[in-house]
Design a protein around this motif. Structure first.
Motif, PDB file in Angstrom:
ATOM      1  N   PHE A 228       0.834  -1.206   0.000  1.00 45.76           N
ATOM      2  CA  PHE A 228       0.000   0.000   0.000  1.00 45.76           C
ATOM      3  C   PHE A 228       0.873   1.262   0.000  1.00 45.76           C
ATOM      4  O   PHE A 228       0.634   2.203  -0.758  1.00 45.76           O
ATOM      5  CB  PHE A 228      -0.916  -0.017   1.231  1.00 45.76           C
ATOM      6  N   GLU A 229       1.902   1.243   0.846  1.00 48.82           N
ATOM      7  CA  GLU A 229       2.790   2.402   0.970  1.00 48.82           C
ATOM      8  C   GLU A 229       3.527   2.665  -0.343  1.00 48.82           C
ATOM      9  O   GLU A 229       3.609   3.801  -0.813  1.00 48.82           O
ATOM     10  CB  GLU A 229       3.783   2.108   2.094  1.00 48.82           C
ATOM     11  N   GLU A 230       3.998   1.586  -0.931  1.00 43.76           N
ATOM     12  CA  GLU A 230       4.732   1.704  -2.192  1.00 43.76           C
ATOM     13  C   GLU A 230       3.795   2.212  -3.299  1.00 43.76           C
ATOM     14  O   GLU A 230       4.169   3.074  -4.103  1.00 43.76           O
ATOM     15  CB  GLU A 230       5.327   0.335  -2.546  1.00 43.76           C
ATOM     16  N   ASN A 231       2.576   1.679  -3.322  1.00 41.54           N
ATOM     17  CA  ASN A 231       1.608   2.107  -4.335  1.00 41.54           C
ATOM     18  C   ASN A 231       1.291   3.598  -4.204  1.00 41.54           C
ATOM     19  O   ASN A 231       1.202   4.318  -5.201  1.00 41.54           O
ATOM     20  CB  ASN A 231       0.334   1.273  -4.222  1.00 41.54           C
ATOM     21  N   ASN A 232       1.142   4.062  -2.973  1.00 37.53           N
ATOM     22  CA  ASN A 232       0.858   5.487  -2.769  1.00 37.53           C
ATOM     23  C   ASN A 232       2.032   6.358  -3.193  1.00 37.53           C
ATOM     24  O   ASN A 232       1.854   7.448  -3.731  1.00 37.53           O
ATOM     25  CB  ASN A 232       0.553   5.762  -1.293  1.00 37.53           C
ATOM     26  N   ARG A 233       3.245   5.868  -2.915  1.00 40.93           N
ATOM     27  CA  ARG A 233       4.429   6.638  -3.305  1.00 40.93           C
ATOM     28  C   ARG A 233       4.408   6.855  -4.823  1.00 40.93           C
ATOM     29  O   ARG A 233       4.734   7.921  -5.336  1.00 40.93           O
ATOM     30  CB  ARG A 233       5.687   5.869  -2.890  1.00 40.93           C
ATOM     31  N   LYS A 234       3.953   5.843  -5.520  1.00 40.28           N
ATOM     32  CA  LYS A 234       3.952   5.912  -6.981  1.00 40.28           C
ATOM     33  C   LYS A 234       2.724   6.623  -7.537  1.00 40.28           C
ATOM     34  O   LYS A 234       2.811   7.385  -8.496  1.00 40.28           O
ATOM     35  CB  LYS A 234       3.985   4.475  -7.507  1.00 40.28           C
ATOM     36  N   TRP A 235       1.558   6.360  -6.928  1.00 37.35           N
ATOM     37  CA  TRP A 235       0.319   6.769  -7.587  1.00 37.35           C
ATOM     38  C   TRP A 235      -0.553   7.755  -6.827  1.00 37.35           C
ATOM     39  O   TRP A 235      -1.590   8.174  -7.356  1.00 37.35           O
ATOM     40  CB  TRP A 235      -0.535   5.536  -7.919  1.00 37.35           C
ATOM     41  N   LEU A 236      -0.190   8.107  -5.606  1.00 38.06           N
ATOM     42  CA  LEU A 236      -1.021   9.115  -4.925  1.00 38.06           C
ATOM     43  C   LEU A 236      -0.675  10.474  -5.533  1.00 38.06           C
ATOM     44  O   LEU A 236       0.000  11.311  -4.931  1.00 38.06           O
ATOM     45  CB  LEU A 236      -0.782   9.097  -3.411  1.00 38.06           C
ATOM     46  N   LYS A 237      -1.106  10.675  -6.756  1.00 45.16           N
ATOM     47  CA  LYS A 237      -0.734  11.858  -7.533  1.00 45.16           C
ATOM     48  C   LYS A 237      -1.899  12.277  -8.426  1.00 45.16           C
ATOM     49  O   LYS A 237      -2.686  11.430  -8.870  1.00 45.16           O
ATOM     50  CB  LYS A 237       0.465  11.520  -8.423  1.00 45.16           C
ATOM     51  N   THR A 238      -1.957  13.560  -8.669  1.00 42.03           N
ATOM     52  CA  THR A 238      -2.933  14.100  -9.613  1.00 42.03           C
ATOM     53  C   THR A 238      -2.450  13.832 -11.032  1.00 42.03           C
ATOM     54  O   THR A 238      -1.282  14.084 -11.337  1.00 42.03           O
ATOM     55  CB  THR A 238      -3.062  15.614  -9.406  1.00 42.03           C
ATOM     56  N   THR A 239      -3.324  13.346 -11.882  1.00 46.78           N
ATOM     57  CA  THR A 239      -2.995  13.185 -13.304  1.00 46.78           C
ATOM     58  C   THR A 239      -3.196  14.524 -14.014  1.00 46.78           C
ATOM     59  O   THR A 239      -4.258  15.143 -13.856  1.00 46.78           O
ATOM     60  CB  THR A 239      -3.934  12.162 -13.974  1.00 46.78           C
ATOM     61  N   ILE A 240      -2.211  14.948 -14.772  1.00 44.10           N
ATOM     62  CA  ILE A 240      -2.346  16.202 -15.520  1.00 44.10           C
ATOM     63  C   ILE A 240      -2.250  15.898 -17.009  1.00 44.10           C
ATOM     64  O   ILE A 240      -1.308  15.243 -17.445  1.00 44.10           O
ATOM     65  CB  ILE A 240      -1.206  17.191 -15.174  1.00 44.10           C
ATOM     66  N   ALA A 241      -3.219  16.376 -17.789  1.00 40.00           N
ATOM     67  CA  ALA A 241      -3.153  16.221 -19.243  1.00 40.00           C
ATOM     68  C   ALA A 241      -2.919  17.583 -19.888  1.00 40.00           C
ATOM     69  O   ALA A 241      -3.624  18.541 -19.581  1.00 40.00           O
ATOM     70  CB  ALA A 241      -4.447  15.614 -19.764  1.00 40.00           C
ATOM     71  N   ASN A 242      -1.910  17.632 -20.741  1.00 40.89           N
ATOM     72  CA  ASN A 242      -1.651  18.821 -21.562  1.00 40.89           C
ATOM     73  C   ASN A 242      -1.853  18.452 -23.016  1.00 40.89           C
ATOM     74  O   ASN A 242      -1.450  17.369 -23.443  1.00 40.89           O
ATOM     75  CB  ASN A 242      -0.205  19.286 -21.389  1.00 40.89           C
ATOM     76  N   TYR A 243      -2.442  19.354 -23.762  1.00 37.08           N
ATOM     77  CA  TYR A 243      -2.665  19.086 -25.189  1.00 37.08           C
ATOM     78  C   TYR A 243      -1.394  19.404 -25.974  1.00 37.08           C
ATOM     79  O   TYR A 243      -0.894  20.539 -25.934  1.00 37.08           O
ATOM     80  CB  TYR A 243      -3.819  19.954 -25.689  1.00 37.08           C
ATOM     81  N   GLN A 244      -0.870  18.368 -26.659  1.00 37.67           N
ATOM     82  CA  GLN A 244       0.340  18.572 -27.452  1.00 37.67           C
ATOM     83  C   GLN A 244       0.248  17.761 -28.729  1.00 37.67           C
ATOM     84  O   GLN A 244       0.028  16.548 -28.655  1.00 37.67           O
ATOM     85  CB  GLN A 244       1.554  18.076 -26.654  1.00 37.67           C
ATOM     86  N   ASP A 245       0.403  18.378 -29.851  1.00 38.89           N
ATOM     87  CA  ASP A 245       0.400  17.687 -31.145  1.00 38.89           C
ATOM     88  C   ASP A 245      -0.790  16.742 -31.288  1.00 38.89           C
ATOM     89  O   ASP A 245      -0.631  15.584 -31.679  1.00 38.89           O
ATOM     90  CB  ASP A 245       1.698  16.880 -31.340  1.00 38.89           C
TER      91      ASP A 245
END
Lengths: 647, 249
Positions: A607-624
């Motif tokens: 659980f701790e390892e998963n949060n380190r990796k994925w407890l994050k906001t996904t950001i999408a930027n439009y490119q090409d």
């Protein structure tokens, strides 16, 4: 000299747009509000069950702090905590304001506000007006905006559609290009700030609980013009809706809040009438698996369980993808008073009376936790600095977002009756941000060269004209169905990477077919088709954001469920073990395996390892032409993220 | 219910100034399908009954569950919401026409701005000191709340006005929906502070005394709002006001 008034352009007239308009008027701004239709018809009217505020009217020991924790936990810890906490602390004042402007909230014997239960909490925290709370809130706020309109502070641009932003060479948003949906004329509105309050993107899916205007096109257009889009893959599937062909009509969580029970016959394919099936042959699967929360587990959990019972255990009612939502044990008077609105909807669309027979329901696409990325400034004490111009600001200066179109309040899964709250909270809260931003602008829109506006107008005139002239073979409305069906089949409750990859290629194919569209209406008066083609283009881009975000996020969090990456929580696990584990680690102690029941330490490490990796906001930027995905830290400064558990 | 089809006959009009004309379409009809689904089907395949490719029909809709008030039209001559009109319960062919009491925009779309202008005329809102936190709202009994709620479900769909013989395109009659809103706001303890102003607005031309008591408004209201009770109650309130005014002058 009279003081110059700030001019704000609000796109969208649902709860967020109306709240922002009302508050900005009170702060002496001049407001222009744009909507497809009369504001009173906005999608917020579809909200049914209620609005949350921890007033603790029933002396259960509820508090805004509890409301905050339930919301954060319900959202699987993906929401920025100071914002959610500030919203929960403001909630009681918001309910009292709504009461003062005439919302007919149900009342107690003493004539005060009545509250009911809702999902994801053990407290009675939900104020309600029958089962049409959203409609009642929209009307009350629309009336307040009409009051300001009478004073000359508000101009309504009803029957107008937002097409795009006017952005000056410095990258500051200076206004909006809009189209009159009657005469199809295109023109610009100039202002100090633009507020997008345009709601969610349910139409990206072929069938949902959303209204026809909920295409997500305005937010996507902002993204195409450079705004960041966040957490797109987090789409809420509501557990209870009426199956249908044009729409999946919502059956409010309040049905369960008032005692409604979900069940299926224990025998697969049982064809008996529900009333002929005795208690011991009924499987109340939510109550059995989650004795503490029962039918009121959060929506992501309930939808997954219904999906499981129907597709993995083949226990759907009569072998069909449906389960019972049963209210028949409640008195007719009680149901009519507390749930009349939704009972009418069920009766009108199925011909059956839920007071007599259990309803047949199934999960449906309902809400987007994700949306335009927006900023905030905390006050250093776990709440928000309300004077900051950063609050609710998108990544384009001068462009703000409020309501379902922003991403900040519900993490990976929204709790019921929190959406009306977040819409109104953001609408009210952002007003100071908009005013302070506008007052600090060096150059104002009056100082900007007219060519900036003319160019934007010309771009859209050309663009809409070229869409009107499209003369290929694809019917745009059919293409929309095909895209929406693809999303329904592959990007829903249970996700896997193969299906998601297939969906992404499928969307690219739809994008190819888009080039061969035939605009089936080429007239110049009240012609909805070019505008729909433009919305469809945006929906294609938005479905890419959703699908790519889902493809890349290799974990289970809230509404985003990928069984391949399930951390397999031991059934006897207690979340406090995790806090204990962290505490011991923090003190520099070695944590021995035997300190916890077998398998628990391993799970906590995963659980701790998963949060380190994925407890994050996904950001999408439009490119090409494609969304580029990156990730950003989540503010978890108030409570420690921990495993969720509801049994 | 497989492979059933239905014929939909629609009165269309290209713009407010041109003449109307009829077109018929044959569309597939599935179980529980409503009139909106049929119109959407025509959008996806805009071909008339006699095989002619045409421009799709235009109409207004939004929520598709009878809470937004958009999709009002005449269905087989009766005014109602198209979303709750289930095709299998209608007589065939299904005849669709725009509302007749409001200016047609195009096809089944009409302009109901008048309804919203009327809300301004009767002060259909509650005056508050401000939106800042100044405590709880007024204490109110749940039975008053229940009365208000029934009135507050009005979604400005216009059915009652379409059916009303008194409400015409060229008069200024306010109509049942508006009178009922006056009652709604006068029932609220704070709203009642502007009661006199609201009553004055319904005492002039086009006001409550112009109601011919045909009582059809209440029959067509999709939300079962007690419109005739509202009319009677506002009639009573205005009469009392007239007497009060007489003695105060």
């Amino acid at each position: 000299m009279p003081q110059r008034r700030v001019r704000a352009i609000i796109i969208g007239g649902g709860l967020a747009g109306l709240s922002a308009a009302m508050k900005l008027c009170e702060r002496q701004a001049e407001v222009q509000i744009v909507s497809f239709q009369f504001l009173k018809r906005s999608h917020s009217v579809c909200a049914q069950g209620g609005i949350n505020a921890a007033i603790d009217a029933k002396n259960e020991g509820d508090s805004p702090e509890n409301h905050f924790f339930d919301t954060i936990k319900g959202g699987d810890f993906l929401a920025h905590q100071p914002l959610v906490r500030d919203m929960c602390f403001q909630a009681p004042a918001i309910i009292h304001l709504l009461d003062r402007i005439g919302v007919p909230f149900n009342r107690t014997g003493e004539g005060r506000l009545e509250f009911r239960r809702f999902g994801g909490t053990l407290y009675s925290r939900t104020a309600f007006a029958g089962a049409t709370t959203g409609q009642q809130l929209v009307y009350a706020l629309d009336e307040q905006v009409r009051r300001h309109e009478q004073n000359g502070q508000v101009t309504r641009f009803e029957w107008h559609e937002f097409l795009g932003l006017v952005i000056d060479p410095q990258g500051i948003c200076r206004g909006a290009v809009i189209q009159d949906l009657r005469n199809n004329k295109i023109f610009t509105l100039k202002g100090d700030a633009v507020v997008l309050a345009t709601g969610g993107p349910g139409q990206v899916y072929a069938r949902s609980t959303n209204s026809t205007v909920n295409t997500g096109a305005a937010a996507t257009q902002a993204y195409l013009q450079g705004a960041r889009y966040a957490n797109g893959e987090f789409i809420q599937i509501h557990p209870t809706a009426i199956p249908g062909q044009d729409k999946l009509r919502l059956m409010s969580e309040s049905a369960r809040g008032e005692g409604g029970r979900i069940w299926v016959p224990r025998t697969p394919g049982d064809k008996r009438e529900p009333r002929d099936i005795p208690e011991n042959e009924r499987n109340y699967f939510l109550e059995e698996k989650y004795p503490l929360y029962g039918n009121l587990v959060p929506r992501d959990v309930a939808s997954r369980e219904i999906h499981d019972i129907v597709f993995n255990r083949n226990l759907g009612v009569g072998g069909e993808p449906m389960v019972f939502l049963d209210l028949t044990h409640k008195s007719r008077e009680f149901l009519e008073d507390r749930l009349g609105g939704i009972i009418d909807i069920y009766r009108k669309f199925t011909g059956q009376d839920p007071k007599e027979v259990p309803m047949r329901i199934f999960p449906a696409v309902h809400y987007s936790m994700g949306g335009l990325w927006t900023d905030y400034k905390d006050d250093g004490h776990g709440l928000i600095d309300h004077g900051s111009p950063r609050n609710q600001a998108t990544s384009i200066p001068g462009l703000y977002a409020a309501g379902e179109v922003d991403y900040q309040y519900h993490g990976a899964n929204r709790l019921g009756a929190n959406s009306l709250l977040s819409c109104i909270y953001t609408g009210l809260m952002m007003s100071r941000a908009v005013i302070n931003f506008s007052k600090n602008l060096g150059e104002r829109f009056e100082d900007i060269s007219s060519t900036v506006f003319d160019d934007a107008e010309r771009y859209w005139t050309t663009r809409m004209d070229s869409l009107r002239r499209m003369d290929g073979k694809e019917n745009p409305y059919q293409l929309h169905q095909d895209m929406g069906s693809l999303m329904l089949a592959n990007v829903l409750i249970v996700r896997d990477n193969k299906a998601l990859e297939k969906a992404y290629y499928g969307i690219q194919e739809i994008e190819e077919r888009f080039k061969d569209i035939k605009c089936v209406d080429t007239t110049h008066w009240s012609n909805p088709t070019p505008s729909f083609i433009n919305q469809l283009y945006c929906m294609i881009q938005l479905s890419k954001i959703i699908t790519r975000g889902a493809l890349m996020r290799d974990e289970c969090r809230g509404a985003h469920f990928k069984p391949d990456f399930d951390l397999k929580q031991p059934s006897d696990f207690d979340p406090y073990e995790y806090l204990d584990y962290l505490e011991q680690k923090h003190q520099g102690e070695d944590v021995p395996e035997y300190a916890y029941p077998a398998g628990h330490l391993d799970y906590m490490k995963r659980f701790e390892e998963n949060n380190r990796k994925w407890l994050k906001t996904t950001i999408a930027n439009y490119q090409d032409g494609e969304p580029r995905i990156s990730y950003e830290e989540v503010d978890t400064s108030v409570v420690v993220p921990r495993p969720r558990k509801y049994d | 219910m497989e492979d059933k089809t239905v014929i939909i006959k629609i009165r269309q009009q290209d713009d407010p100034d041109s003449a109307s004309y009829w077109q018929s379409f044959q569309v597939p009809c599935r179980h529980h399908e409503n009139v909106i689904s049929c119109l959407q089907e025509i959008q996806r395949n805009p071909v008339t009954l006699d095989g002619q490719a045409v421009i799709p029909v235009t109409w207004d809709c939004n929520c598709l569950e009878e809470v937004c008030g958009s999709c009002t039209m005449l269905i087989n001559g009766r005014v109602r919401q198209a979303c709750t009109a289930l095709v299998e319960h209608l007589e065939h062919p299904v005849v669709l026409e725009p509302m007749s009491k409001f200016p047609v925009i195009r096809d089944l779309q009409v302009d109901r701005t008048r309804m919203f202008e009327n809300l301004k005329k009767v002060h259909a809102w509650i005056d508050i000191d401000g939106t800042h936190d100044i405590g709880e709202g007024p204490v109110m009994s749940d039975s008053i709340r229940a009365q208000r709620y029934a009135l507050s479900e009005c979604m400005s769909c216009g059915c009652c006005l379409e059916a009303c013989p008194q409400f015409t395109r060229d008069n200024t009659f306010l109509g049942a929906a508006t009178f009922s809103q006056v009652r709604l706001f006068n029932l609220h303890p704070t709203g009642a502070l502007a009661k006199e102003e609201r009553l004055e607005a319904v005492m002039g031309e086009g006001g409550i005394t112009d109601c011919g008591n045909a009582q059809v408004c209440v029959e067509v209201c999709p939300k079962n709002i007690p419109l005739t009770e509202s009319i009677a109650e506002i009639g009573r309130q205005t009469s009392l006001k007239m007497i009060r005014d007489l003695f105060q002058k």
